[in-house]
Design a protein around this motif. Structure first.
Motif, short mmCIF file in Angstrom:
data_model
loop_
_atom_site.label_atom_id
_atom_site.label_comp_id
_atom_site.label_asym_id
_atom_site.label_seq_id
_atom_site.Cartn_x
_atom_site.Cartn_y
_atom_site.Cartn_z
N MET A 22 0.87 -1.16 -0.01
CA MET A 22 0.19 -0.14 0.08
C MET A 22 0.87 1.47 -0.04
O MET A 22 0.33 2.32 -0.68
CB MET A 22 -0.85 0.02 1.25
N HIS A 23 2.09 1.23 0.91
CA HIS A 23 2.76 2.52 0.96
C HIS A 23 3.49 2.54 -0.49
O HIS A 23 3.90 3.92 -0.87
CB HIS A 23 3.79 2.45 1.83
N GLU A 24 3.97 1.60 -1.12
CA GLU A 24 4.47 1.82 -2.65
C GLU A 24 3.22 2.55 -3.46
O GLU A 24 3.82 3.40 -4.08
CB GLU A 24 4.63 0.28 -3.11
N PHE A 25 2.15 2.15 -3.59
CA PHE A 25 0.97 2.89 -4.10
C PHE A 25 0.91 4.28 -3.88
O PHE A 25 0.97 5.27 -4.59
CB PHE A 25 -0.27 2.21 -4.15
N GLY A 50 -3.29 11.90 3.79
CA GLY A 50 -2.78 12.99 3.28
C GLY A 50 -1.20 12.50 2.86
O GLY A 50 -0.84 11.35 2.77
N PRO A 51 -0.22 13.05 2.27
CA PRO A 51 1.20 12.58 2.16
C PRO A 51 1.68 12.08 2.87
O PRO A 51 2.87 11.35 2.55
CB PRO A 51 1.75 13.90 1.48
N ASP A 52 1.45 12.39 4.28
CA ASP A 52 2.07 11.60 5.33
C ASP A 52 1.43 10.22 5.81
O ASP A 52 2.01 9.63 6.64
CB ASP A 52 2.26 12.55 6.78
N LYS A 53 0.67 9.93 4.84
CA LYS A 53 -0.09 8.55 5.05
C LYS A 53 -0.96 8.31 6.20
O LYS A 53 -1.45 7.53 6.60
CB LYS A 53 1.02 7.32 4.91
N LYS A 113 -5.56 16.68 -10.79
CA LYS A 113 -5.00 18.18 -10.73
C LYS A 113 -4.82 18.55 -9.59
O LYS A 113 -3.94 19.47 -9.13
CB LYS A 113 -6.35 18.95 -11.23
N ARG A 114 -5.43 18.05 -8.47
CA ARG A 114 -5.04 18.25 -6.99
C ARG A 114 -4.02 17.45 -6.32
O ARG A 114 -3.92 17.37 -5.24
CB ARG A 114 -6.37 18.13 -6.26
N GLY A 115 -3.47 16.55 -7.40
CA GLY A 115 -2.37 15.65 -6.75
C GLY A 115 -2.88 14.48 -5.83
O GLY A 115 -2.24 14.03 -5.04
N ASP A 141 3.99 9.82 -1.77
CA ASP A 141 3.94 10.97 -1.15
C ASP A 141 2.73 11.80 -1.46
O ASP A 141 2.69 12.96 -1.39
CB ASP A 141 5.01 11.88 -1.12
N SER A 142 1.54 11.01 -1.94
CA SER A 142 0.43 11.68 -2.69
C SER A 142 -0.65 11.77 -1.74
O SER A 142 -0.58 10.95 -0.54
CB SER A 142 0.00 10.90 -3.73
#
Length: 222
Positions: A24-27, A135-138, A62-64, A30-31
């Protein structure tokens, strides 16, 4: 493992999707991530939901934000059903997000995505209509649970993403029915003497009978 609470990190579980296997973290990397579950493939409400999500994929991109879905069906089922989803939604091209095959229910159970009122027979529960935004911090920023009978509003989910991303970096909160471009509310932790430096477009303090100046509005920060 207990269900995730706000602020908890998404476990780095191994996932099998219609696009292959990964952690899951691979997917996530940092998105920003939206993980949403549905009860079953080849069912009516789910077909409308995943089609709507597919058509809104450019807005999320568009929002990452990356999207990933989940149900208790296997990967072959997902790949077959996607054709129906795209046909119903008039979506053309590659399907824009993977679908996790959780036929063991292990991931759904660990995340609190099981619907006690829906069963596939033989005592096998189905997933509810959950939405989890990371968030990007998972870490979990938002969680919503819907029953099988109620389809989600993905335009609302997009609005929520706009609020989460804005308030993650600015000292504001978004009021009821807020949308991009509307005024925001100054968070209570901001002192009066800090307003000018933080909000150069100005702050308006609304009058209330209590006389307490806690309703402070400011144009949406850029």
């Amino acid at each position: 493992m207990p269900p995730l609470n706000l602020g908890d990190e998404m476990p780095n579980v191994a996932i099998v999707t219609n696009e292959g296997s990964m952690k899951m973290h691979e997917f996530m990397k940092d998105s920003w991530i939206i993980l949403f579950s549905h009860p079953r493939d080849y069912t009516p409400v789910c077909t409308t939901e995943l089609g709507r999500a597919a058509n809104l994929a450019p807005e999320f991109k568009k929002r990452g934000v990356k999207m990933i879905a989940l149900s208790c069906d296997d990967a072959d089922s997902h790949n077959g059903w996607i054709k129906d989803v795209q046909s119903h939604a008039n979506h053309v091209g590659d399907f824009p997000y993977p679908i996790i095959a959780d036929d063991s229910r292990e991931i759904a159970k660990s995340l609190g995505m099981i619907d006690p009122d829906e069963s596939a027979g033989a005592g096998m529960p189905l997933t509810c209509r959950a939405v989890m935004i990371f968030g990007p911090d998972k870490r979990l920023k938002l969680s919503m649970l819907y029953p099988a009978t109620t389809g989600r509003n993905f335009t609302e989910i997009l609005r929520v993403v706009d609020s989460l991303q804005l308030t993650a970096t600015k000292k504001v909160a978004t009021p009821v029915d807020w949308k991009v471009g509307d005024k925001c509310m100054v968070v209570p932790s901001v002192k009066k003497e800090e307003e000018a430096g933080l909000f150069p477009k100005g702050v308006e303090t609304l009058s209330v009978p209590s006389g307490k100046g806690y309703l402070r509005m400011t144009p949406m920060p850029e």
